[in-house]
Design an enzyme around this catalytic site. Sequence first.
Site, mmCIF file in Angstrom:
data_model
loop_
_atom_site.group_PDB
_atom_site.id
_atom_site.type_symbol
_atom_site.label_atom_id
_atom_site.label_comp_id
_atom_site.label_asym_id
_atom_site.label_seq_id
_atom_site.Cartn_x
_atom_site.Cartn_y
_atom_site.Cartn_z
ATOM 1 C CG HIS A 51 -1.709 1.218 1.430
ATOM 2 N ND1 HIS A 51 -1.369 2.153 2.390
ATOM 3 C CD2 HIS A 51 -2.797 1.720 0.790
ATOM 4 C CE1 HIS A 51 -2.228 3.154 2.341
ATOM 5 N NE2 HIS A 51 -3.099 2.920 1.384
ATOM 6 C CD GLU B 168 -2.480 2.745 -3.529
ATOM 7 O OE1 GLU B 168 -2.815 3.936 -3.457
ATOM 8 O OE2 GLU B 168 -2.996 1.854 -2.804
ATOM 9 C CG HIS B 169 -0.230 6.257 -0.562
ATOM 10 N ND1 HIS B 169 -0.696 7.383 0.068
ATOM 11 C CD2 HIS B 169 -1.220 5.338 -0.465
ATOM 12 C CE1 HIS B 169 -1.915 7.153 0.539
ATOM 13 N NE2 HIS B 169 -2.254 5.919 0.239
ATOM 14 C CD GLU C 153 -5.013 5.284 3.050
ATOM 15 O OE1 GLU C 153 -3.833 5.598 2.801
ATOM 16 O OE2 GLU C 153 -5.701 4.582 2.287
#
Lengths: 422, 423
Positions: free
Chosen positions: B68, B71-72, B143
């Site tokens: 994740h 991905e960012h 997040e």
Amino acid sequence: MPEVRKIADRIRMVSVRTDKFKTSQIIVSMAVPMNENAAANALLVYLLKRSCKSYPDFTLLNRRLDELYGASLGAGILKTGDAQVLNISIDYIDDRFALDGESISDCCAELIAEMLFKPNIKNKSFGSSALEEERRLLVRRVESELDDKGRYAYEHLISNMCEKEPFGRSRYGTVEEIKAVRMADVYDAWKNTLETAVIQITAVGSGDPEKIASVFEKGFSGIERNPAEIETVFAKRGGRFKRIEESFPVNQGKLVIGFRAGTESVEDNRFAVTVMNDIFGGGTYSKLFTNVREKMSLAYYCSSSFIPSKGIIVIESGIDSSKEKTVTAEVVNQLNEIRDGKNVDSLLGDSKLSLRERFTFASPEKITAWYSSQVLLENILDPDEMINGIEAVTAEQVIEAAKKLSIDTIFMLSSEGGEADE
Amino acid sequence: MRTKEIKNEKLGEKVVSAVHPSGLRIFVMPKEGYDSVYALFSTKYGSIDTAFKNENGEFETIPEGTAHFLEHKLFESEDLNAFERFAETGASANAYTSFEETAYLFKSSGDVEKSLEILIDFVQNPYFTAETVEKEQGIIGQEIRMYQDLPDWKIMFNLLKALYTDHPVRIDIAGTQESIAKIDADLLYKLYNRFYNTSNMILTVVGGIDPEKVFEIVNKTLKNKKSEPISRQFIKENPVPEKAYVEEALSVSKKQFMLGFKEDIQEPELSLKEELASDILLDALFGVSSDFFRKLMDEKLIEMDFDASLFNGFGYSCVMFSGSTDEPEKVSQMVKDEIERVKKEGVDPEAFNRSKRKLYGSFVGDYNSISSMARRISHLSFGGNKPFDELKICSEITLKDVQKRLEVIKNEYSALSVIKPVE
């Protein structure tokens, strides 16, 4: 351009006929003034969706929908300006996909009309067990707003900011109001809605709109219409600035800031405010995203949204409660930069391109949602007109629109005892 | 590239596919009358990939949440970042990380060709620095906190932690504040080079575009780097859950429950037929039209959010029941009793037929949506299936297939997760 037909006094049908999609959708939007009857109206919508004369029970009705290849009935309540909009919808796959040649579309048009005109009523009663079940579920719909803290903070900002306006009411009514509704109130709400609501039937799909229209014409033919006048209060400027805080045992604080956009109607300066709002906190190029998130790492999201039907702009962000002042100051700072014209020229192009993209709808749901939200507008605005209007907006107009913004209310949902590991 | 065309006459749709010399699989579904295009560039690297084989052939553990995080960070570049580049074409770009995949996407109706070039280009060009990694820790930290406050999310991960002892499906997709603090630029490069290899990736494009144009752009922008396919390791878990019951107090309005039945899988992945048979089974037995749903509603035990669904992926499969209720134990027991009753009496053929028809209808409707279709085609291909297979397999499912899927739901492999309001 969609086709527009008049069905009865302040009842129209808006249709887009296309066989581009595999499914069709019909949505009936009924706008009534938002007032103390909100809870009875909301209960009515869920009771109408639950059964009808031909399928007098929830389970029978749902089995019928399954047979229609999972056609789905929807019920929903929205606030559009100071109106409460009661929506009932159906969507279904096109006849050409039926496996044994039956006409799904005819059945579905008949069915949604029956929900409206022939509910399962005996002696002015929807049945006490049906009412009690829907009452229990509606109370829970309101109570469960607490479970999503972002949504909770947003709703509480609006109810505080607009406490003296109908828009400040809960779209479902309050728990107390829902509990106080009697059977006669729901029955009256049904009669009243059919007689006085401003109504739009929106149909998108491959079916013949004439056929759908005739089903509704028949339904409304025996009803004497007396349409309500629905006015929305547009507060041009924020009143005395308010800050409200509530704390909960949560990991993340939610900061919600409400601005008055300075508009006086839905149409007033709509394109310029739309673009200004987008530059402020719309896309990933926006001032709030690139500064509050990307530069300052203060949030995962910080965005703004414009409610044209009420002239309000809302900023939402999930933050460390201790950073409220820093984030608020940056939001104000970014607004001031737009007012000063900083980067507006360069962002204007990005914003127009992105908005063009967002008003290019690629699904029947998006198209029906766009048109049905216009139930109260005299002139239908199609997406191309929206795109062209946006295209014509100048940097000066954006700057002027930003200057008209005035802060009204801040709602801070903070975490009890501060953040765990900060 | 040699292209292949698969057609579905009834739907009036086709998919053109090809395999690039680098191993990348490409699927294009041209949609007539659509102005928009949705493109999805995905790699088979998700949160369950918690270890990788290094140069010396040894398995190295990866901090939780790295897929994740990567991905960012892939949006970053030395020059303009990907968001800034997409802003010039008007495309709305995004990305997501799931248990099994990371995907980058855009929707565009403007300069689609340019947008596609940007997508392929930025995913192939990582740029990580100590400074940008540190900046992202703040954003992802927020997040993570946002998800920690979502009861639906919490209840599911609490259940997965109870059901699974070792399988990484039990860890949070974004990791934890502590685990992401261990991530640095070097690690991201190492993992990027491992998992973002084109034979591990799929490009799917759906909407108003000529397939030839897509292949032309791929040929122009894709680096022709040979890459070795990577495979996941299947470690069979004991089917007995780690814990039978877990609860947590959160700021919520009412108790919520999630009951899971772990499946004792023999193969790492279910077949598409098994998946769809489970979908039909759960809808027939527990869906909104079922006698069971009606009974619990009448007894005020559930609300409209009551749901039963299959949850599966590489090395894991379970059936989950969830909803709001004052009596989680009672509802759980009723679910278990119903399963046992139907095991004895058999699935009602009428309910089976209705649910099968409903599933067919929902599959047809999905073809409206360019985003749903891109995800569907990509997912089918990662699972070794072809476009349109879901419709074909759905039509072939029999009552017997459905009964078989009922047999794998076993009480002794169940666990209950409860969220209750803070006192």
